[in-house]
Scaffold this motif. Sequence first.
Motif, mmCIF file in Angstrom:
data_model
loop_
_atom_site.group_PDB
_atom_site.id
_atom_site.type_symbol
_atom_site.label_atom_id
_atom_site.label_comp_id
_atom_site.label_asym_id
_atom_site.label_seq_id
_atom_site.Cartn_x
_atom_site.Cartn_y
_atom_site.Cartn_z
ATOM 1 N N ALA A 88 -1.196 -7.505 -1.533
ATOM 2 C CA ALA A 88 -1.778 -8.280 -2.202
ATOM 3 C C ALA A 88 -3.044 -7.763 -2.897
ATOM 4 C CB ALA A 88 -2.033 -9.692 -1.406
ATOM 5 N N ALA A 89 -3.882 -7.154 -1.950
ATOM 6 C CA ALA A 89 -5.310 -6.544 -2.754
ATOM 7 C C ALA A 89 -4.991 -5.489 -3.800
ATOM 8 C CB ALA A 89 -6.263 -5.933 -1.397
ATOM 9 N N LYS A 90 -3.966 -4.691 -3.619
ATOM 10 C CA LYS A 90 -3.883 -3.822 -4.625
ATOM 11 C C LYS A 90 -3.058 -4.378 -5.749
ATOM 12 C CE LYS A 90 -3.465 0.443 -3.746
ATOM 13 N NZ LYS A 90 -2.930 1.888 -3.488
ATOM 14 N N SER A 120 -0.413 -1.797 -10.868
ATOM 15 C CA SER A 120 1.056 -2.006 -11.148
ATOM 16 C C SER A 120 1.787 -1.897 -10.086
ATOM 17 C CB SER A 120 1.447 -0.871 -12.354
ATOM 18 O OG SER A 120 1.333 0.422 -11.664
ATOM 19 N N LEU A 121 1.444 -1.965 -8.739
ATOM 20 C CA LEU A 121 2.279 -1.736 -7.769
ATOM 21 C C LEU A 121 3.694 -2.608 -7.586
ATOM 22 C CD1 LEU A 121 2.269 0.248 -5.117
ATOM 23 C CD2 LEU A 121 0.864 -1.842 -3.814
ATOM 24 N N PRO A 122 3.716 -3.830 -7.736
ATOM 25 C CA PRO A 122 4.623 -4.858 -7.668
ATOM 26 C C PRO A 122 5.856 -4.132 -8.616
ATOM 27 C CG PRO A 122 2.723 -6.194 -7.994
ATOM 28 C CD PRO A 122 2.129 -4.730 -8.087
ATOM 29 N N LEU A 123 5.479 -3.252 -9.369
ATOM 30 C CA LEU A 123 6.710 -2.989 -10.245
ATOM 31 C C LEU A 123 7.865 -1.959 -9.754
ATOM 32 C CD1 LEU A 123 4.772 -2.481 -13.800
ATOM 33 C CD2 LEU A 123 6.049 -4.745 -12.809
ATOM 34 N N TYR A 124 6.977 -1.351 -8.660
ATOM 35 C CA TYR A 124 8.017 -0.639 -7.955
ATOM 36 C C TYR A 124 9.225 -1.351 -7.148
ATOM 37 C CZ TYR A 124 4.512 3.290 -8.340
ATOM 38 O OH TYR A 124 3.818 4.388 -8.862
ATOM 39 N N LEU A 125 8.946 -2.676 -6.935
ATOM 40 C CA LEU A 125 10.168 -3.542 -6.425
ATOM 41 C C LEU A 125 11.050 -3.958 -7.219
ATOM 42 C CD1 LEU A 125 7.373 -5.649 -4.593
ATOM 43 C CD2 LEU A 125 9.132 -4.124 -3.386
ATOM 44 N N LEU A 126 11.092 -3.558 -8.511
ATOM 45 C CA LEU A 126 11.991 -4.181 -9.578
ATOM 46 C C LEU A 126 13.268 -3.282 -9.630
ATOM 47 C CD1 LEU A 126 9.393 -5.396 -12.099
ATOM 48 C CD2 LEU A 126 10.740 -6.833 -10.451
ATOM 49 N N ALA A 185 5.214 -12.826 -6.137
ATOM 50 C CA ALA A 185 5.650 -12.443 -4.449
ATOM 51 C C ALA A 185 4.645 -11.604 -3.776
ATOM 52 C CB ALA A 185 7.097 -11.766 -4.604
ATOM 53 N N CYS A 186 4.100 -10.579 -4.244
ATOM 54 C CA CYS A 186 3.188 -9.893 -3.590
ATOM 55 C C CYS A 186 1.749 -10.379 -3.355
ATOM 56 C CB CYS A 186 3.090 -8.498 -4.381
ATOM 57 S SG CYS A 186 4.534 -7.448 -4.741
ATOM 58 N N LEU A 187 1.278 -11.348 -4.333
ATOM 59 C CA LEU A 187 -0.025 -11.880 -4.352
ATOM 60 C C LEU A 187 0.217 -13.432 -3.287
ATOM 61 C CD1 LEU A 187 -1.320 -11.634 -7.952
ATOM 62 C CD2 LEU A 187 -1.998 -10.484 -5.968
ATOM 63 N N ARG A 238 -9.692 -4.612 -14.398
ATOM 64 C CA ARG A 238 -10.049 -6.041 -14.396
ATOM 65 C C ARG A 238 -8.816 -6.770 -13.340
ATOM 66 N NH1 ARG A 238 -12.055 -8.512 -20.201
ATOM 67 N NH2 ARG A 238 -13.713 -7.042 -20.372
ATOM 68 N N SER A 239 -9.190 -7.734 -12.734
ATOM 69 C CA SER A 239 -8.284 -8.411 -11.571
ATOM 70 C C SER A 239 -7.344 -9.178 -12.582
ATOM 71 C CB SER A 239 -9.207 -9.431 -10.828
ATOM 72 O OG SER A 239 -8.288 -10.252 -10.219
#
Length: 234
Positions: free
Chosen positions: A143-145, A150-156, A171-173, A227-228
């Motif tokens: 969640a923090a990263k 772009s970390l969640p894109l590895y799940l797609l 889902a990650c956040l 940026r967040s």
Amino acid sequence: MSTAEVLASVDIVALRLPPGSEHLQVLLHRREREPHQGQWALPGVIINGRTPDTSLQSAAHRALSEKARVQPHYLEQVGTEGNAFRDPRGWSLSTCYLALLPARQEVKDEQLAFFDLADVADSRVLLPFDHNLLARRACERLAAKSVYSSLPLYLLDTRFTVLDALGAMQACLGQPVNATSLRKRLERLRVLGWVRDTGEKNQPPMGRPQQLYQYMAQGQGPFMFDRSLLPEGS
């Protein structure tokens, strides 16, 4: 084990986000020996002078190949937990790794199964040792990263839509994400060569055709934004 020894291991929190799902799943392995024989646990391996590993990273890859039997899109060390109580055999340390798996990852071994990550992180599914804590630590890191990368894109899937990316981010956040902000991120990634417009579209059962993109990761880590993704105060 003598009082002079400390048991060391590497454990893997391996996650997938099945297509169309809003919830992450974690891969668990049914333990084949004591302690806690027959219980579901994180896949892991013991490390000591008799094992072939030359680093924690190589031990993590051994755990993935021998116990989890998967090849992740992404692997990152989260941290180490240790004390005299987490393992009934005595003092022990576990170095935890976060692994992100392909969206359509399947397991064929009856000793492996996917469980809802929230159920494990919240201890509704109880795991041995401190594996529920390790799952929470990995969930917090993800969640923090995800806020800045772009970390969640590895799940797609190899090809994905904006809505797919939005679902992975949420889902990650664990909270809603502004779709406009996400589109701006994807556009920046496209300009920089991290995302490719395939020129193809999919046709959902209802609604307009959706543009298909492909994630083109550069190097071993995710892209880091300055940026967040979330508004201040979130």
